[in-house]
Design an enzyme around this catalytic site. Structure first.
Site, short mmCIF file in Angstrom:
data_model
loop_
_atom_site.label_atom_id
_atom_site.label_comp_id
_atom_site.label_asym_id
_atom_site.label_seq_id
_atom_site.Cartn_x
_atom_site.Cartn_y
_atom_site.Cartn_z
CG ASP A 185 -15.64 -31.83 -2.45
OD1 ASP A 185 -15.28 -31.34 -1.57
OD2 ASP A 185 -16.31 -33.06 -2.51
N GLY A 186 -14.93 -28.30 -1.88
CA GLY A 186 -13.85 -27.58 -1.09
C GLY A 186 -12.94 -28.58 -0.52
CG ASP A 213 -19.19 -19.71 7.54
OD1 ASP A 213 -19.48 -20.69 8.55
OD2 ASP A 213 -19.68 -18.83 7.31
#
Length: 256
Positions: free
Chosen positions: A121-122, A139
């Site tokens: 999970d970013g 992005d």
């Protein structure tokens, strides 16, 4: 040639890879193009917005560590790996199908000393890795929409903490998103107004640059004499980017 991975419906996050006239394209849950690769030159940047994201070279032409949130087809990772093998890239992608497609169909190589792909999970990863990157490339889209967890005030603040001194966060925003003004305002707050932007294809994409420290305008002025050489080296129109670059005040009417 038409490759399908999983299902593809307008109401799900189905992943699809298509190929036509030597161009391979990734779609994720919509007809929007997530990534594009020319088969004969897999490391090139085919989409205009990805080239604009590489404009960070105007401010730091020798980054040691680049952190990507969102892998897609790996266009940015492959370009940096080809052009700057001295730079280490960490790409964080939450969807294992995207990682599999990038490696099976878009020539993203296995992990090595230059590239590390992390399935995570970013938003969580960012909170756990303070002062880890010189450049962050964000992005984060899902089914054609901005991933809300990657556009909150808290997340943008975590991005700033993850940058080293002099670092820059580069964000791809959808210019026609109804929440665009709020996202931009959050970035401006998180980075104390040290923000600039580039418009791509008549504001289809707005590439936002947020700087960890003051002085970015002076850094750009200092870099201008070298931009012709850097443009030639990387095959990017960095001089054009510098000419078109706008600072936060220039977008103020959109935030009213």
């Amino acid at each position: 040639m038409r490759l399908k991975i999983g299902k593809r419906r307008a109401d799900d996050a189905g992943l699809e890879v298509t190929e036509e006239r030597g161009m391979r394209v990734l779609h994720l849950g919509s007809r929007a193009i997530q990534s594009a690769m020319r088969i004969t030159r897999p490391w090139d940047l085919e989409l205009a917005y990805t080239r604009a994201m590489m404009g960070f070279l105007m401010f730091n032409s020798t980054p040691q560590d680049v952190l990507m949130i969102g892998l897609g087809g790996g266009s940015l990772a492959k370009f940096i790996r080809k052009q700057r093998p001295q730079t280490h890239i960490t790409a964080v992608e939450i969807d294992p199908r995207v990682i599999a497609a990038a490696r099976a169909h878009f020539e993203v190589p296995p992990d090595d000393e230059t590239l590390t792909v992390v399935e995570a999970d970013g938003a969580l990863y960012m909170r756990q890795h303070a002062s880890s990157a010189d450049v962050i490339l964000l992005d984060g889209f899902d089914s054609g929409n901005q991933v809300e967890a990657l556009a909150t005030q808290t997340f943008y603040a975590a991005c700033r903490r993850a940058l080293r001194p002099g670092g820059v966060l580069v964000v791809n925003l959808w210019g026609r998103d109804g929440d665009f003004a709020e996202y931009f305002a959050r970035l401006t707050r998180a980075f104390d107004g040290e923000v600039g932007w580039l418009s791509v294809q008549n504001k289809t994409n707005i590439i936002v640059y947020a700087f960890a420290e003051p002085g970015a305008m002076a850094r750009l002025d200092t870099a201008r004499p070298r931009l012709a050489e850097l443009s030639t080296r990387y095959g990017l129109d960095l001089r054009g980017f510098a000419r078109d670059f706008q600072w936060a005040a220039g977008i103020a009417p959109l935030l009213d």
